[in-house]
Design a protein around this motif. Structure first.
Motif, short mmCIF file in Angstrom:
data_model
loop_
_atom_site.label_atom_id
_atom_site.label_comp_id
_atom_site.label_asym_id
_atom_site.label_seq_id
_atom_site.Cartn_x
_atom_site.Cartn_y
_atom_site.Cartn_z
N ASN A 141 -4.69 -0.05 1.12
CA ASN A 141 -4.05 0.42 2.25
C ASN A 141 -2.78 -0.11 2.59
N GLU A 142 -2.58 -1.04 2.97
CA GLU A 142 -1.84 -2.23 3.28
C GLU A 142 -0.41 -2.21 2.31
N VAL A 144 -0.14 0.82 0.22
CA VAL A 144 1.03 1.65 0.26
C VAL A 144 1.28 1.88 1.65
N LYS A 145 1.25 1.33 2.66
CA LYS A 145 1.94 1.31 4.01
C LYS A 145 3.62 0.80 3.93
N ILE A 146 3.41 -0.22 3.02
CA ILE A 146 4.87 -0.81 3.05
C ILE A 146 5.11 -0.57 1.71
N GLY A 147 4.48 0.62 0.65
CA GLY A 147 5.40 0.74 -0.11
C GLY A 147 5.37 0.68 -1.81
N SER A 148 4.81 -0.49 -1.69
CA SER A 148 5.15 -0.99 -2.37
C SER A 148 3.71 -0.52 -4.07
N GLN A 149 2.75 0.97 -3.43
CA GLN A 149 1.88 1.50 -4.21
C GLN A 149 1.53 2.58 -3.42
N PRO A 150 2.54 3.86 -4.47
CA PRO A 150 3.17 5.06 -4.52
C PRO A 150 0.99 5.43 -3.70
N LEU A 151 0.45 6.04 -3.36
CA LEU A 151 -0.28 6.91 -3.15
C LEU A 151 -0.79 8.09 -3.88
N THR A 152 -1.05 8.09 -5.00
CA THR A 152 -1.15 9.19 -5.87
C THR A 152 -2.43 9.40 -6.16
#
Length: 142
Positions: free
Chosen positions: A99-100, A102-110
């Protein structure tokens, strides 16, 4: 029709006990030892039923409220609960990290990430159910 005197007395006693605050000594420094027969010991253990003996005796002797019994969980279950808690902590850490990210944008919410998070949620629910099942006290019939 006048109320029964025994009922009045009983109600007065109940009100008095309900409103009474019990303030046991903070520091218990004195040990009292006494002997009992095998039958008395068995009777005491039966009456304690999960309550520490000294707490039970103190409550009965000094009119303190009886403490709630402690749950008795089998040793094998305690070890399993310990392991389940560790697994649950790991799942929570993974969820938090995803979740962190995804929140900071380093992991896309695929869709894969959503599916993984859903799987973690289901595993966590299953762990909680198993934990509750293993934490049941030992019944007296066993």
């Amino acid at each position: 029709m006048q109320p029964d005197p025994r009922t009045n007395l009983s109600n007065q006693l109940a009100d008095t006990l309900k409103n009474r605050t019990v303030e046991p000594d903070d520091k218990r420094e004195i040990t009292i030892t006494f002997r009992v027969s095998y039958a008395e010991k068995a009777r005491l253990e039966q009456r304690c039923n999960g309550v520490v003996k000294s707490d039970y005796i103190r409550a009965r002797l000094f009119d303190y409220p009886l403490p709630h019994p402690k749950l008795t969980i089998p040793e094998a279950n305690r070890q399993a609960v310990y392991e389940l808690k560790k697994i649950g902590n790991n799942l929570n850490q993974q969820t938090k990290a995803i979740n962190e990210a995804v929140k900071i944008g380093s992991q896309p919410l695929t869709s894969n990430v959503k599916e993984y998070l859903q799987t973690i949620k289901e595993l966590t629910a299953l762990l909680e159910q198993t934990h509750a099942s293993l934490s049941q006290p030992i019944s007296d019939e066993d």
